[in-house]
Design a protein around this motif. Structure first.
Motif, PDB file in Angstrom:
ATOM      1  N   GLU A 188      -1.498   1.888   5.793  1.00 50.86           N
ATOM      2  CA  GLU A 188      -0.827   2.725   6.776  1.00 50.86           C
ATOM      3  C   GLU A 188      -1.471   2.592   8.155  1.00 50.86           C
ATOM      4  OE1 GLU A 188      -4.103   5.274   4.960  1.00 50.86           O
ATOM      5  OE2 GLU A 188      -2.690   3.726   4.289  1.00 50.86           O
ATOM      6  N   GLY A 189      -0.724   3.036   9.163  1.00 49.15           N
ATOM      7  CA  GLY A 189      -1.246   3.034  10.520  1.00 49.15           C
ATOM      8  C   GLY A 189      -0.671   1.952  11.409  1.00 49.15           C
ATOM      9  N   VAL A 190       0.353   1.219  10.940  1.00 51.08           N
ATOM     10  CA  VAL A 190       0.953   0.181  11.779  1.00 51.08           C
ATOM     11  C   VAL A 190       1.552   0.821  13.025  1.00 51.08           C
ATOM     12  CG1 VAL A 190       1.396  -1.274   9.783  1.00 51.08           C
ATOM     13  CG2 VAL A 190       3.192   0.241  10.597  1.00 51.08           C
ATOM     14  N   ALA A 191       1.440   0.121  14.145  1.00 55.13           N
ATOM     15  CA  ALA A 191       1.929   0.665  15.413  1.00 55.13           C
ATOM     16  C   ALA A 191       2.077  -0.479  16.409  1.00 55.13           C
ATOM     17  CB  ALA A 191       0.969   1.734  15.951  1.00 55.13           C
ATOM     18  N   TYR A 224       0.872  -1.174   0.000  1.00 56.67           N
ATOM     19  CA  TYR A 224       0.000   0.000   0.000  1.00 56.67           C
ATOM     20  C   TYR A 224       0.907   1.221   0.000  1.00 56.67           C
ATOM     21  CZ  TYR A 224      -4.216  -2.690   1.312  1.00 56.67           C
ATOM     22  OH  TYR A 224      -5.267  -3.565   1.342  1.00 56.67           O
ATOM     23  N   GLU A 225       0.611   2.203  -0.836  1.00 59.48           N
ATOM     24  CA  GLU A 225       1.501   3.347  -1.000  1.00 59.48           C
ATOM     25  C   GLU A 225       1.739   4.091   0.306  1.00 59.48           C
ATOM     26  OE1 GLU A 225       2.009   7.416  -3.701  1.00 59.48           O
ATOM     27  OE2 GLU A 225       0.290   6.079  -4.031  1.00 59.48           O
ATOM     28  N   GLU A 226       0.666   4.342   1.068  1.00 60.66           N
ATOM     29  CA  GLU A 226       0.828   5.123   2.294  1.00 60.66           C
ATOM     30  C   GLU A 226       1.623   4.365   3.345  1.00 60.66           C
ATOM     31  OE1 GLU A 226       0.146   8.341   2.604  1.00 60.66           O
ATOM     32  OE2 GLU A 226      -0.386   8.182   0.480  1.00 60.66           O
ATOM     33  N   SER A 284      -8.832  -1.574  -2.782  1.00 63.16           N
ATOM     34  CA  SER A 284      -8.567  -0.935  -4.082  1.00 63.16           C
ATOM     35  C   SER A 284      -7.263  -0.154  -4.079  1.00 63.16           C
ATOM     36  CB  SER A 284      -9.721  -0.008  -4.469  1.00 63.16           C
ATOM     37  OG  SER A 284      -9.874   1.016  -3.495  1.00 63.16           O
ATOM     38  N   LYS A 285      -6.703   0.140  -2.903  1.00 61.32           N
ATOM     39  CA  LYS A 285      -5.465   0.900  -2.814  1.00 61.32           C
ATOM     40  C   LYS A 285      -4.213   0.024  -2.817  1.00 61.32           C
ATOM     41  CE  LYS A 285      -7.493   4.947  -0.563  1.00 61.32           C
ATOM     42  NZ  LYS A 285      -7.402   5.900   0.580  1.00 61.32           N
ATOM     43  N   LEU A 286      -4.376  -1.286  -2.979  1.00 61.13           N
ATOM     44  CA  LEU A 286      -3.211  -2.146  -3.149  1.00 61.13           C
ATOM     45  C   LEU A 286      -2.369  -1.647  -4.324  1.00 61.13           C
ATOM     46  CD1 LEU A 286      -4.792  -5.699  -2.745  1.00 61.13           C
ATOM     47  CD2 LEU A 286      -2.988  -4.749  -1.290  1.00 61.13           C
ATOM     48  N   ILE A 287      -1.064  -1.578  -4.151  1.00 66.02           N
ATOM     49  CA  ILE A 287      -0.185  -1.196  -5.264  1.00 66.02           C
ATOM     50  C   ILE A 287      -0.221  -2.284  -6.329  1.00 66.02           C
ATOM     51  CG2 ILE A 287       2.204  -0.742  -5.933  1.00 66.02           C
ATOM     52  CD1 ILE A 287       2.633   0.422  -3.118  1.00 66.02           C
ATOM     53  N   MET A 300       7.078   3.658   6.008  1.00 68.43           N
ATOM     54  CA  MET A 300       8.259   2.830   6.210  1.00 68.43           C
ATOM     55  C   MET A 300       9.489   3.407   5.510  1.00 68.43           C
ATOM     56  SD  MET A 300       7.062   0.564   8.198  1.00 68.43           S
ATOM     57  CE  MET A 300       8.388  -0.634   8.264  1.00 68.43           C
ATOM     58  N   GLY A 301       9.323   4.610   4.895  1.00 71.00           N
ATOM     59  CA  GLY A 301      10.461   5.292   4.305  1.00 71.00           C
ATOM     60  C   GLY A 301      10.673   5.046   2.829  1.00 71.00           C
ATOM     61  N   PHE A 302       9.648   4.543   2.133  1.00 72.88           N
ATOM     62  CA  PHE A 302       9.768   4.251   0.706  1.00 72.88           C
ATOM     63  C   PHE A 302       8.632   4.945  -0.044  1.00 72.88           C
ATOM     64  CE2 PHE A 302      11.726   0.857   3.046  1.00 72.88           C
ATOM     65  CZ  PHE A 302      12.879   0.569   2.336  1.00 72.88           C
ATOM     66  N   THR A 303       8.820   5.150  -1.329  1.00 73.32           N
ATOM     67  CA  THR A 303       7.780   5.745  -2.160  1.00 73.32           C
ATOM     68  C   THR A 303       7.732   5.022  -3.499  1.00 73.32           C
ATOM     69  OG1 THR A 303       9.319   7.374  -3.081  1.00 73.32           O
ATOM     70  CG2 THR A 303       8.059   8.035  -1.135  1.00 73.32           C
ATOM     71  N   GLY A 304       6.636   5.246  -4.233  1.00 69.12           N
ATOM     72  CA  GLY A 304       6.559   4.730  -5.594  1.00 69.12           C
ATOM     73  C   GLY A 304       6.075   3.297  -5.670  1.00 69.12           C
ATOM     74  N   ARG A 305       5.906   2.828  -6.888  1.00 65.13           N
ATOM     75  CA  ARG A 305       5.413   1.467  -7.149  1.00 65.13           C
ATOM     76  C   ARG A 305       6.609   0.583  -7.464  1.00 65.13           C
ATOM     77  NH1 ARG A 305       2.121  -1.542 -11.689  1.00 65.13           N
ATOM     78  NH2 ARG A 305       0.425  -2.466 -10.480  1.00 65.13           N
ATOM     79  N   GLU A 306       7.281   0.132  -6.434  1.00 65.52           N
ATOM     80  CA  GLU A 306       8.440  -0.737  -6.624  1.00 65.52           C
ATOM     81  C   GLU A 306       7.972  -2.120  -7.063  1.00 65.52           C
ATOM     82  OE1 GLU A 306      10.441  -1.568  -2.892  1.00 65.52           O
ATOM     83  OE2 GLU A 306       8.580  -1.188  -1.821  1.00 65.52           O
ATOM     84  N   PRO A 307       8.845  -2.910  -7.679  1.00 70.50           N
ATOM     85  CA  PRO A 307       8.462  -4.282  -8.035  1.00 70.50           C
ATOM     86  C   PRO A 307       8.028  -5.042  -6.782  1.00 70.50           C
ATOM     87  CG  PRO A 307      10.513  -3.678  -9.116  1.00 70.50           C
ATOM     88  CD  PRO A 307      10.208  -2.578  -8.142  1.00 70.50           C
ATOM     89  N   PRO A 308       7.056  -5.937  -6.909  1.00 66.50           N
ATOM     90  CA  PRO A 308       6.592  -6.658  -5.721  1.00 66.50           C
ATOM     91  C   PRO A 308       7.690  -7.551  -5.157  1.00 66.50           C
ATOM     92  CG  PRO A 308       5.701  -7.656  -7.716  1.00 66.50           C
ATOM     93  CD  PRO A 308       6.387  -6.397  -8.140  1.00 66.50           C
ATOM     94  N   PHE A 309       7.703  -7.676  -3.830  1.00 66.42           N
ATOM     95  CA  PHE A 309       8.634  -8.616  -3.206  1.00 66.42           C
ATOM     96  C   PHE A 309       7.894  -9.389  -2.132  1.00 66.42           C
ATOM     97  CE2 PHE A 309       9.047  -4.915  -0.483  1.00 66.42           C
ATOM     98  CZ  PHE A 309       9.230  -5.428   0.792  1.00 66.42           C
ATOM     99  N   PHE A 310       8.438 -10.547  -1.799  1.00 67.80           N
ATOM    100  CA  PHE A 310       7.723 -11.499  -0.955  1.00 67.80           C
ATOM    101  C   PHE A 310       8.620 -12.048   0.144  1.00 67.80           C
ATOM    102  CE2 PHE A 310       6.354 -11.796  -5.403  1.00 67.80           C
ATOM    103  CZ  PHE A 310       5.019 -11.437  -5.287  1.00 67.80           C
TER     104      PHE A 310
END
Length: 231
Positions: A205-208, A34-36, A174-177, A41-51
């Protein structure tokens, strides 16, 4: 066939409305989907998926209407919640095109990717694998699976998590990258998917942090809920 010791029991998840259970093969998780959340977590953009993977016996299986117990894990002072939509694979395959992905889905569930954030961050700093932060015992609570035909419009469903009754995470699938079909396509290029696989699709977003005594209630519209208490 004889064994040196009794093999472990098959890990399984209940299915809403059915006596038969869903036997679990592997647990795949999508990072920063998710973009937000990527931004927090300090990243932006649509990076390639990782698992990354969790062991099947990391599941805390919670029947609908019940409250599961989330043991506070060792070695951490910073246990984070991550609410996620979980995809249950019913038919395996390799190199599955996105257009065919939904033919391979059995159903969906609500899950939590619990994270020892301090350990994960330390491993990141050292450039080492962060399994210790993600794949520990009891790190994957999950609720009952809702079969695909009963799940409604999951692609546009709201996803949320409350801690002690207060909102912590709220967004929409719907906000899944990388959407569900794209995730299955990419994942099946790296591994041959099998019936019984679970895919944790990422968290908004909102992890805590949570502490002992906290009660977490997760929802995805159209699915059963997931409730766990940290102890």
């Amino acid at each position: 066939m004889s064994y040196l010791f009794t093999p472990p029991a098959t890990v399984s998840v209940p299915v809403l409305g059915l006596p038969a259970r869903f036997p679990v093969h592997r647990i795949y998780c999508v990072g920063r989907n998710y973009e937000e959340h990527a931004k927090e977590m300090g990243f932006t953009g649509r990076e390639p998926p990782f698992f990354f993977l969790k062991p099947a016996d990391a599941l805390i299986v919670v029947d609908e209407g019940q409250t599961g117990v989330q043991p506070y894990p060792t070695l951490t002072n910073n246990l984070h919640h991550e609410i996620e939509l979980v995809v249950a694979i019913g038919t395996g395959g390799k190199n599955i095109p996105a257009a065919e992905a939904f033919k391979h889905i059995y159903g969906y569930a609500v899950g939590l990717d619990m994270t020892r954030r301090d350990l994960q961050n330390e491993m990141k700093k050292q450039g080492r694998p962060w399994c210790i932060g993600k794949a520990f015992d009891h790190s994957a609570p999950i609720g009952a699976i809702t079969p695909l035909a009963q799940a409604g419009d999951i692609a546009n469903a709201e996803i949320s998590l409350q801690v002690n009754g207060a909102d912590r995470q709220r967004s929409h699938i719907s906000k899944l990258i990388w959407n569900i079909a794209e995730t299955i396509e990419h994942l099946s290029m790296a591994w041959e998917l099998q019936a019984g696989d679970l895919i944790y699709t990422g968290t908004p977003e909102g992890v805590a942090a949570v502490v002992a005594g906290d009660t977490l209630v997760g929802h995805v519209a159209g699915l059963g809920s997931l409730t766990v208490q940290v102890r």
